[in-house]
Design a protein around this motif. Sequence first.
Motif, PDB file in Angstrom:
ATOM      1  N   VAL A 186       0.835  -1.200   0.000  1.00 49.23           N
ATOM      2  CA  VAL A 186       0.000   0.000   0.000  1.00 49.23           C
ATOM      3  C   VAL A 186       0.870   1.250   0.000  1.00 49.23           C
ATOM      4  O   VAL A 186       0.593   2.206  -0.738  1.00 49.23           O
ATOM      5  CB  VAL A 186      -0.974  -0.005   1.210  1.00 49.23           C
ATOM      6  CG1 VAL A 186      -1.756   1.286   1.283  1.00 49.23           C
ATOM      7  CG2 VAL A 186      -1.912  -1.194   1.137  1.00 49.23           C
ATOM      8  N   CYS A 189      -8.075   4.788   0.584  1.00 49.03           N
ATOM      9  CA  CYS A 189      -7.061   3.736   0.713  1.00 49.03           C
ATOM     10  C   CYS A 189      -5.651   4.233   0.403  1.00 49.03           C
ATOM     11  O   CYS A 189      -4.682   3.725   0.947  1.00 49.03           O
ATOM     12  CB  CYS A 189      -7.391   2.568  -0.211  1.00 49.03           C
ATOM     13  SG  CYS A 189      -8.869   1.674   0.255  1.00 49.03           S
ATOM     14  N   LEU A 190      -5.547   5.199  -0.496  1.00 49.67           N
ATOM     15  CA  LEU A 190      -4.226   5.646  -0.952  1.00 49.67           C
ATOM     16  C   LEU A 190      -3.884   7.042  -0.446  1.00 49.67           C
ATOM     17  O   LEU A 190      -3.532   7.935  -1.207  1.00 49.67           O
ATOM     18  CB  LEU A 190      -4.140   5.608  -2.481  1.00 49.67           C
ATOM     19  CG  LEU A 190      -4.328   4.246  -3.133  1.00 49.67           C
ATOM     20  CD1 LEU A 190      -4.155   4.344  -4.622  1.00 49.67           C
ATOM     21  CD2 LEU A 190      -3.391   3.216  -2.544  1.00 49.67           C
ATOM     22  N   ARG A 200      -4.714   9.316  -8.838  1.00 48.48           N
ATOM     23  CA  ARG A 200      -5.859   8.652  -8.207  1.00 48.48           C
ATOM     24  C   ARG A 200      -7.098   8.758  -9.100  1.00 48.48           C
ATOM     25  O   ARG A 200      -7.890   7.837  -9.190  1.00 48.48           O
ATOM     26  CB  ARG A 200      -6.119   9.263  -6.833  1.00 48.48           C
ATOM     27  CG  ARG A 200      -5.062   8.902  -5.817  1.00 48.48           C
ATOM     28  CD  ARG A 200      -5.272   9.653  -4.504  1.00 48.48           C
ATOM     29  NE  ARG A 200      -4.244   9.340  -3.535  1.00 48.48           N
ATOM     30  CZ  ARG A 200      -3.071   9.936  -3.464  1.00 48.48           C
ATOM     31  NH1 ARG A 200      -2.766  10.893  -4.324  1.00 48.48           N
ATOM     32  NH2 ARG A 200      -2.185   9.592  -2.552  1.00 48.48           N
ATOM     33  N   ALA A 208       1.290   7.092  -6.384  1.00 47.82           N
ATOM     34  CA  ALA A 208       0.171   8.004  -6.651  1.00 47.82           C
ATOM     35  C   ALA A 208       0.559   9.455  -6.381  1.00 47.82           C
ATOM     36  O   ALA A 208       0.076  10.365  -7.051  1.00 47.82           O
ATOM     37  CB  ALA A 208      -1.046   7.611  -5.811  1.00 47.82           C
ATOM     38  N   TYR A 245      -6.000  -4.297  -4.655  1.00 51.39           N
ATOM     39  CA  TYR A 245      -4.585  -4.033  -4.900  1.00 51.39           C
ATOM     40  C   TYR A 245      -4.173  -4.575  -6.269  1.00 51.39           C
ATOM     41  O   TYR A 245      -3.489  -3.904  -7.030  1.00 51.39           O
ATOM     42  CB  TYR A 245      -3.734  -4.667  -3.795  1.00 51.39           C
ATOM     43  CG  TYR A 245      -2.251  -4.541  -4.026  1.00 51.39           C
ATOM     44  CD1 TYR A 245      -1.594  -3.334  -3.820  1.00 51.39           C
ATOM     45  CD2 TYR A 245      -1.503  -5.627  -4.477  1.00 51.39           C
ATOM     46  CE1 TYR A 245      -0.236  -3.208  -4.050  1.00 51.39           C
ATOM     47  CE2 TYR A 245      -0.145  -5.515  -4.705  1.00 51.39           C
ATOM     48  CZ  TYR A 245       0.485  -4.301  -4.487  1.00 51.39           C
ATOM     49  OH  TYR A 245       1.820  -4.181  -4.726  1.00 51.39           O
ATOM     50  N   LEU A 274       2.132   1.968  -3.424  1.00 50.25           N
ATOM     51  CA  LEU A 274       1.088   2.579  -4.256  1.00 50.25           C
ATOM     52  C   LEU A 274       0.865   4.042  -3.889  1.00 50.25           C
ATOM     53  O   LEU A 274       0.663   4.883  -4.765  1.00 50.25           O
ATOM     54  CB  LEU A 274      -0.227   1.812  -4.097  1.00 50.25           C
ATOM     55  CG  LEU A 274      -0.543   0.789  -5.173  1.00 50.25           C
ATOM     56  CD1 LEU A 274      -1.821   0.030  -4.831  1.00 50.25           C
ATOM     57  CD2 LEU A 274      -0.650   1.394  -6.528  1.00 50.25           C
ATOM     58  N   ILE A 275       0.908   4.352  -2.603  1.00 49.92           N
ATOM     59  CA  ILE A 275       0.718   5.735  -2.155  1.00 49.92           C
ATOM     60  C   ILE A 275       1.837   6.615  -2.710  1.00 49.92           C
ATOM     61  O   ILE A 275       1.582   7.697  -3.256  1.00 49.92           O
ATOM     62  CB  ILE A 275       0.664   5.819  -0.612  1.00 49.92           C
ATOM     63  CG1 ILE A 275      -0.631   5.198  -0.083  1.00 49.92           C
ATOM     64  CG2 ILE A 275       0.779   7.259  -0.130  1.00 49.92           C
ATOM     65  CD1 ILE A 275      -0.676   5.026   1.416  1.00 49.92           C
TER      66      ILE A 275
END
Length: 131
Positions: free
Chosen positions: A55, A89-90, A72, A62, A103, A58-59
């Motif tokens: 996660v 979530c992100l 996003r 993003a 995911y 991904l953050i």
Amino acid sequence: MSLRKEKRKKLNDPVKRYLRNGGKITVLPGCELKPRPERSTVESITAGYALDYQVNGLINWANGSRTKKPRRTFLSEVTGINLKRIRSCLTSGKPARLTKSEYKRLMDAKAQVEKLEEHGEIRIKQKERAA
């Protein structure tokens, strides 16, 4: 009758009943113990949630957008996942839990988003040159 004899009689009566039954314990009907029903979940137990480092990756990805339109938003358009869900979530701090299936969908869409960004940047540069 004296108090002592009354108490002795109270104690002896159950013993006499026990011996009359042949020394067997009489089982009275009671409530049967029922196992609890299984808990239902949105995702199956084997699916679970994405790991923290996944996660966080991904953050970070993003947040690394160089275009005017945030990644996003692109992810929402490509995957069909609600933008509010992706934002919850992100985001850094205390994000909502991301399921493994979500995911996987987001990771599959990553390459598409990067291509869309490239096309968007090319269009913006062409407009700037024309102006």
